[in-house]
Design a protein around this motif. Structure first.
Motif, PDB file in Angstrom:
ATOM      1  N   MET A   1     -61.663 -37.919  -8.403  1.00 40.54           N
ATOM      2  CA  MET A   1     -60.351 -38.510  -7.801  1.00 40.54           C
ATOM      3  C   MET A   1     -60.002 -39.845  -8.259  1.00 40.54           C
ATOM      4  O   MET A   1     -59.490 -40.388  -8.863  1.00 40.54           O
ATOM      5  CB  MET A   1     -59.233 -38.192  -7.229  1.00 40.54           C
ATOM      6  CG  MET A   1     -57.951 -38.695  -7.169  1.00 40.54           C
ATOM      7  SD  MET A   1     -57.232 -37.719  -5.879  1.00 40.54           S
ATOM      8  CE  MET A   1     -56.410 -39.784  -5.133  1.00 40.54           C
ATOM      9  N   LEU A   2     -61.087 -40.486  -7.689  1.00 37.82           N
ATOM     10  CA  LEU A   2     -61.729 -41.800  -7.075  1.00 37.82           C
ATOM     11  C   LEU A   2     -61.791 -42.554  -8.358  1.00 37.82           C
ATOM     12  O   LEU A   2     -61.626 -43.942  -8.932  1.00 37.82           O
ATOM     13  CB  LEU A   2     -61.943 -42.416  -6.076  1.00 37.82           C
ATOM     14  CG  LEU A   2     -60.991 -41.894  -5.341  1.00 37.82           C
ATOM     15  CD1 LEU A   2     -62.054 -41.769  -3.467  1.00 37.82           C
ATOM     16  CD2 LEU A   2     -60.746 -43.190  -4.372  1.00 37.82           C
ATOM     17  N   ARG A   3     -62.992 -41.563  -8.871  1.00 41.27           N
ATOM     18  CA  ARG A   3     -63.154 -43.047  -9.939  1.00 41.27           C
ATOM     19  C   ARG A   3     -61.736 -42.532 -11.389  1.00 41.27           C
ATOM     20  O   ARG A   3     -62.250 -43.918 -12.072  1.00 41.27           O
ATOM     21  CB  ARG A   3     -64.529 -41.649 -10.765  1.00 41.27           C
ATOM     22  CG  ARG A   3     -65.462 -42.249 -12.252  1.00 41.27           C
ATOM     23  CD  ARG A   3     -66.165 -41.375 -12.285  1.00 41.27           C
ATOM     24  NE  ARG A   3     -66.847 -41.291 -11.367  1.00 41.27           N
ATOM     25  CZ  ARG A   3     -68.438 -41.354 -10.376  1.00 41.27           C
ATOM     26  NH1 ARG A   3     -68.602 -40.211 -11.236  1.00 41.27           N
ATOM     27  NH2 ARG A   3     -69.280 -41.828 -10.009  1.00 41.27           N
ATOM     28  N   ASP A   4     -61.141 -41.767 -11.265  1.00 41.89           N
ATOM     29  CA  ASP A   4     -60.676 -42.111 -12.363  1.00 41.89           C
ATOM     30  C   ASP A   4     -59.344 -43.295 -12.373  1.00 41.89           C
ATOM     31  O   ASP A   4     -58.447 -43.415 -12.952  1.00 41.89           O
ATOM     32  CB  ASP A   4     -59.810 -40.179 -12.924  1.00 41.89           C
ATOM     33  CG  ASP A   4     -60.492 -39.262 -13.394  1.00 41.89           C
ATOM     34  OD1 ASP A   4     -61.572 -39.780 -13.386  1.00 41.89           O
ATOM     35  OD2 ASP A   4     -59.971 -38.104 -12.778  1.00 41.89           O
ATOM     36  N   LEU A   5     -59.431 -43.021 -10.506  1.00 45.77           N
ATOM     37  CA  LEU A   5     -58.434 -43.776 -10.804  1.00 45.77           C
ATOM     38  C   LEU A   5     -58.916 -45.931 -10.406  1.00 45.77           C
ATOM     39  O   LEU A   5     -58.221 -46.622 -11.450  1.00 45.77           O
ATOM     40  CB  LEU A   5     -57.810 -44.240  -8.920  1.00 45.77           C
ATOM     41  CG  LEU A   5     -56.650 -45.240  -8.498  1.00 45.77           C
ATOM     42  CD1 LEU A   5     -56.185 -44.751  -8.985  1.00 45.77           C
ATOM     43  CD2 LEU A   5     -57.429 -44.994  -6.993  1.00 45.77           C
ATOM     44  N   GLN A   6     -60.274 -45.849 -10.238  1.00 51.71           N
ATOM     45  CA  GLN A   6     -61.094 -47.205 -10.637  1.00 51.71           C
ATOM     46  C   GLN A   6     -60.884 -46.685 -12.029  1.00 51.71           C
ATOM     47  O   GLN A   6     -60.790 -48.747 -13.130  1.00 51.71           O
ATOM     48  CB  GLN A   6     -62.327 -47.116 -10.318  1.00 51.71           C
ATOM     49  CG  GLN A   6     -62.449 -46.654  -8.538  1.00 51.71           C
ATOM     50  CD  GLN A   6     -63.272 -46.541  -8.213  1.00 51.71           C
ATOM     51  OE1 GLN A   6     -64.791 -46.141  -8.250  1.00 51.71           O
ATOM     52  NE2 GLN A   6     -63.721 -47.488  -7.293  1.00 51.71           N
TER      53      GLN A   6
ATOM     54  N   ARG B   1     -59.017 -50.641 -13.694  1.00 53.09           N
ATOM     55  CA  ARG B   1     -60.657 -51.596 -14.672  1.00 53.09           C
ATOM     56  C   ARG B   1     -59.790 -52.301 -15.254  1.00 53.09           C
ATOM     57  O   ARG B   1     -58.414 -52.408 -16.202  1.00 53.09           O
ATOM     58  CB  ARG B   1     -60.912 -50.749 -15.170  1.00 53.09           C
ATOM     59  CG  ARG B   1     -62.223 -51.817 -15.176  1.00 53.09           C
ATOM     60  CD  ARG B   1     -64.201 -51.060 -15.865  1.00 53.09           C
ATOM     61  NE  ARG B   1     -64.470 -50.537 -14.920  1.00 53.09           N
ATOM     62  CZ  ARG B   1     -64.494 -49.215 -14.332  1.00 53.09           C
ATOM     63  NH1 ARG B   1     -63.804 -48.568 -15.244  1.00 53.09           N
ATOM     64  NH2 ARG B   1     -65.219 -48.398 -13.414  1.00 53.09           N
ATOM     65  N   GLY B   2     -59.903 -53.538 -15.147  1.00 47.54           N
ATOM     66  CA  GLY B   2     -59.261 -55.265 -15.311  1.00 47.54           C
ATOM     67  C   GLY B   2     -57.731 -55.205 -16.025  1.00 47.54           C
ATOM     68  O   GLY B   2     -57.334 -56.444 -16.608  1.00 47.54           O
ATOM     69  N   LEU B   3     -56.968 -54.397 -14.849  1.00 46.32           N
ATOM     70  CA  LEU B   3     -55.390 -54.847 -14.216  1.00 46.32           C
ATOM     71  C   LEU B   3     -55.506 -56.164 -13.192  1.00 46.32           C
ATOM     72  O   LEU B   3     -56.941 -55.938 -12.557  1.00 46.32           O
ATOM     73  CB  LEU B   3     -54.799 -53.803 -13.534  1.00 46.32           C
ATOM     74  CG  LEU B   3     -54.404 -52.239 -14.560  1.00 46.32           C
ATOM     75  CD1 LEU B   3     -53.791 -51.272 -13.562  1.00 46.32           C
ATOM     76  CD2 LEU B   3     -53.620 -53.016 -16.384  1.00 46.32           C
ATOM     77  N   PRO B   4     -54.848 -56.380 -13.650  1.00 53.20           N
ATOM     78  CA  PRO B   4     -54.206 -57.811 -12.255  1.00 53.20           C
ATOM     79  C   PRO B   4     -54.794 -56.526 -11.148  1.00 53.20           C
ATOM     80  O   PRO B   4     -54.454 -55.534 -11.019  1.00 53.20           O
ATOM     81  CB  PRO B   4     -52.911 -58.737 -12.428  1.00 53.20           C
ATOM     82  CG  PRO B   4     -52.756 -57.908 -14.478  1.00 53.20           C
ATOM     83  CD  PRO B   4     -53.680 -56.516 -14.546  1.00 53.20           C
ATOM     84  N   ARG B   5     -54.870 -57.280  -9.669  1.00 56.06           N
ATOM     85  CA  ARG B   5     -54.780 -57.291  -8.558  1.00 56.06           C
ATOM     86  C   ARG B   5     -53.697 -56.205  -7.994  1.00 56.06           C
ATOM     87  O   ARG B   5     -53.616 -55.339  -7.796  1.00 56.06           O
ATOM     88  CB  ARG B   5     -55.537 -57.953  -7.561  1.00 56.06           C
ATOM     89  CG  ARG B   5     -55.354 -56.997  -6.079  1.00 56.06           C
ATOM     90  CD  ARG B   5     -55.773 -59.035  -4.656  1.00 56.06           C
ATOM     91  NE  ARG B   5     -55.843 -58.261  -4.006  1.00 56.06           N
ATOM     92  CZ  ARG B   5     -56.481 -57.783  -2.671  1.00 56.06           C
ATOM     93  NH1 ARG B   5     -57.311 -56.850  -3.733  1.00 56.06           N
ATOM     94  NH2 ARG B   5     -55.993 -57.192  -1.941  1.00 56.06           N
ATOM     95  N   GLY B   6     -52.549 -56.923  -8.179  1.00 56.90           N
ATOM     96  CA  GLY B   6     -51.139 -56.437  -7.849  1.00 56.90           C
ATOM     97  C   GLY B   6     -50.659 -55.079  -8.755  1.00 56.90           C
ATOM     98  O   GLY B   6     -50.836 -54.218  -7.459  1.00 56.90           O
TER      99      GLY B   6
END
Length: 45
Positions: free
Chosen positions: A1-6, A10-15
């Motif tokens: 799940m965490l890998r999919d989330l990451q 990826r590449g998105l702004p922090r917010g």
């Protein structure tokens, strides 16, 4: 799940990445029964 989330973050702004993370985890932990929340979390990992 965490890998999919990451991968999704990826590449998105922090917010935006944090909003995505909150949405995913709120879906997993949305039930009042702690045991069910834990099982849901483990089943998705």
């Amino acid at each position: 799940m965490l890998r999919d989330l990451q991968d999704q973050q990826r590449g998105l702004p922090r917010g935006a990445a944090l909003a995505w993370e909150r949405a995913v985890f709120s879906e997993v932990f949305d039930h009042p029964d702690p045991g069910l929340r834990i099982r849901r979390f483990l089943d998705k990992s």
